[in-house]
Design a protein around this motif. Sequence first.
Motif, short mmCIF file in Angstrom:
data_model
loop_
_atom_site.label_atom_id
_atom_site.label_comp_id
_atom_site.label_asym_id
_atom_site.label_seq_id
_atom_site.Cartn_x
_atom_site.Cartn_y
_atom_site.Cartn_z
N TRP A 90 -6.06 -5.18 -6.76
CA TRP A 90 -5.59 -6.18 -7.71
C TRP A 90 -4.07 -6.31 -7.67
O TRP A 90 -3.51 -7.40 -7.82
CB TRP A 90 -6.06 -5.84 -9.11
N GLY A 91 -3.38 -5.20 -7.47
CA GLY A 91 -1.93 -5.25 -7.36
C GLY A 91 -1.48 -6.05 -6.15
O GLY A 91 -0.50 -6.81 -6.22
N ILE A 92 -2.18 -5.89 -5.03
CA ILE A 92 -1.84 -6.65 -3.83
C ILE A 92 -2.07 -8.14 -4.06
O ILE A 92 -1.25 -8.98 -3.69
CB ILE A 92 -2.66 -6.14 -2.63
N LEU A 93 -3.20 -8.46 -4.68
CA LEU A 93 -3.51 -9.86 -4.93
C LEU A 93 -2.51 -10.49 -5.90
O LEU A 93 -2.04 -11.61 -5.69
CB LEU A 93 -4.93 -10.00 -5.49
N ARG A 94 -2.19 -9.75 -6.96
CA ARG A 94 -1.33 -10.30 -8.01
C ARG A 94 0.12 -10.40 -7.59
O ARG A 94 0.78 -11.41 -7.88
CB ARG A 94 -1.46 -9.45 -9.27
N HIS A 95 0.63 -9.37 -6.92
CA HIS A 95 2.07 -9.32 -6.65
C HIS A 95 2.45 -9.77 -5.24
O HIS A 95 3.64 -9.97 -4.96
CB HIS A 95 2.59 -7.90 -6.88
N VAL A 96 1.47 -9.90 -4.34
CA VAL A 96 1.78 -10.27 -2.97
C VAL A 96 1.11 -11.60 -2.59
O VAL A 96 1.79 -12.58 -2.26
CB VAL A 96 1.37 -9.16 -1.97
N MET A 97 -0.21 -11.61 -2.66
CA MET A 97 -0.94 -12.77 -2.15
C MET A 97 -0.79 -14.01 -3.04
O MET A 97 -0.61 -15.12 -2.53
CB MET A 97 -2.43 -12.42 -1.99
N MET A 98 -0.85 -13.82 -4.34
CA MET A 98 -0.74 -14.97 -5.23
C MET A 98 0.63 -15.64 -5.17
O MET A 98 0.71 -16.87 -5.04
CB MET A 98 -1.10 -14.57 -6.67
N PRO A 99 1.73 -14.90 -5.26
CA PRO A 99 3.05 -15.58 -5.16
C PRO A 99 3.29 -16.26 -3.82
O PRO A 99 3.92 -17.32 -3.77
CB PRO A 99 4.04 -14.43 -5.40
N LEU A 100 2.78 -15.66 -2.73
CA LEU A 100 3.03 -16.23 -1.41
C LEU A 100 2.10 -17.39 -1.08
O LEU A 100 2.35 -18.13 -0.11
CB LEU A 100 2.88 -15.14 -0.33
N ASN A 101 1.03 -17.52 -1.84
CA ASN A 101 0.05 -18.58 -1.57
C ASN A 101 -0.25 -19.40 -2.81
O ASN A 101 -1.37 -19.91 -2.98
CB ASN A 101 -1.26 -17.96 -1.03
N LYS A 102 0.73 -19.54 -3.69
CA LYS A 102 0.50 -20.26 -4.94
C LYS A 102 0.20 -21.73 -4.72
O LYS A 102 -0.52 -22.35 -5.53
CB LYS A 102 1.69 -20.09 -5.88
N SER A 103 0.70 -22.32 -3.64
CA SER A 103 0.44 -23.74 -3.38
C SER A 103 -1.03 -23.99 -3.13
O SER A 103 -1.63 -24.92 -3.69
CB SER A 103 1.28 -24.23 -2.20
N ILE A 104 -1.65 -23.18 -2.28
CA ILE A 104 -3.06 -23.39 -1.96
C ILE A 104 -3.94 -23.06 -3.16
O ILE A 104 -4.97 -23.71 -3.38
CB ILE A 104 -3.47 -22.56 -0.72
N LEU A 105 -3.55 -22.07 -3.96
CA LEU A 105 -4.32 -21.76 -5.16
C LEU A 105 -4.24 -22.91 -6.16
O LEU A 105 -5.23 -23.24 -6.83
CB LEU A 105 -3.80 -20.47 -5.80
N ALA A 106 -3.07 -23.53 -6.26
CA ALA A 106 -2.93 -24.68 -7.14
C ALA A 106 -3.78 -25.85 -6.65
O ALA A 106 -4.39 -26.57 -7.44
CB ALA A 106 -1.46 -25.10 -7.23
N LYS A 153 0.83 -1.21 0.00
CA LYS A 153 0.00 0.00 0.00
C LYS A 153 0.86 1.26 0.00
O LYS A 153 0.48 2.28 -0.58
CB LYS A 153 -0.93 -0.01 1.21
N LEU A 154 2.04 1.20 0.65
CA LEU A 154 2.95 2.35 0.60
C LEU A 154 3.45 2.60 -0.82
O LEU A 154 3.78 3.74 -1.17
CB LEU A 154 4.13 2.11 1.54
N ASP A 155 3.51 1.54 -1.61
CA ASP A 155 3.90 1.67 -3.02
C ASP A 155 2.71 1.97 -3.91
O ASP A 155 2.81 1.84 -5.14
CB ASP A 155 4.58 0.39 -3.51
N HIS A 156 1.58 2.36 -3.28
CA HIS A 156 0.35 2.74 -4.00
C HIS A 156 -0.23 1.58 -4.82
O HIS A 156 -0.77 1.79 -5.91
CB HIS A 156 0.62 3.95 -4.91
N ALA A 157 -0.12 0.39 -4.29
CA ALA A 157 -0.71 -0.76 -4.97
C ALA A 157 -2.19 -0.82 -4.65
O ALA A 157 -2.60 -0.65 -3.49
CB ALA A 157 -0.02 -2.05 -4.52
N ASN A 158 -3.01 -1.07 -5.68
CA ASN A 158 -4.45 -1.24 -5.45
C ASN A 158 -4.74 -2.68 -5.06
O ASN A 158 -3.83 -3.48 -4.86
CB ASN A 158 -5.24 -0.84 -6.70
#
Length: 275
Positions: free
Chosen positions: A181-197, A174-179
């Motif tokens: 979708w940006g948080i989901l795409r660049h933070v949550m998805m890479p850190l939780n790719k196993s459960i998404l798979a 959020k400090l980098d002005h991520a919206n």
Amino acid sequence: MKNLTPLSLLVHLLMFILAVTWLYPFIWMVVSSLKPTAQIYTSGLFSGNFTLENYTFLFDNSNRADKPFLRTLFNSLFISLCVTACVTFTSMLVGYAVAKTDFRGKSAFKNLLIVQMVFPAFMFIIPQFVLMRELGLINSYSAMILPYAMSAWGIFMVSQSFKGTPNDYLYAAKLDHANLWGILRHVMMPLNKSILAIVALFTFSSSWDNFLWPLIVMRDVDKMPFSVLLATFNKSYGIYLGPVLAGSVVQMLPVVALFLLFRKYFLQGMSLSLK
């Protein structure tokens, strides 16, 4: 290496026998699908003439009997991929809201998710059918995709995984002005790719094997999934045992291929589901 005791040897032998007992029907089905129908019961398991004529009949000659198996195979693939994409996306969005945001009724919503997972799916078939009929979606691809576009199990699994992601990552984004979708795409998805798979793999598997709901809402043969057409073929042309077995092998192959390619995620999903 530890020395095997008589008891451990007996346990391993019992497990091996049980594994062979479980695998034998699948081995018999695959081998028998490569034999002419007349030799399936008359020859031994690995004896007889092996041929691909059953598969040729299934995808070529069966069109003469109004059984377009190749078309329905693509139908199953299209429906399963659409349902998997929808469930993965909606589970990620709603799971993030449940795990990382506060809203009125959050506790009640989480309880509703658990209740929906407890009740068997067939209890919702009649309300879903009435809804699809009122929307005019009977005998369409939408009728097989929309009712399964969200999954309570998927939302629950993703939200539980998202809870383990430190909030510091979100504050930094959020400090980098991520919206959102940006948080989901660049933070949550890479850190939780196993459960998404895991959610994607289990959703594809259940959608691919779905039989009862397509049987209820579909009327047009060209729009049916492969599983439903194979069942109608078995009922109408039961004497063609070889092509029926070939169709069963084809129905099983995508799930087996997914398991072999993503075995680690399947096992993780089983362990998480049992916790």
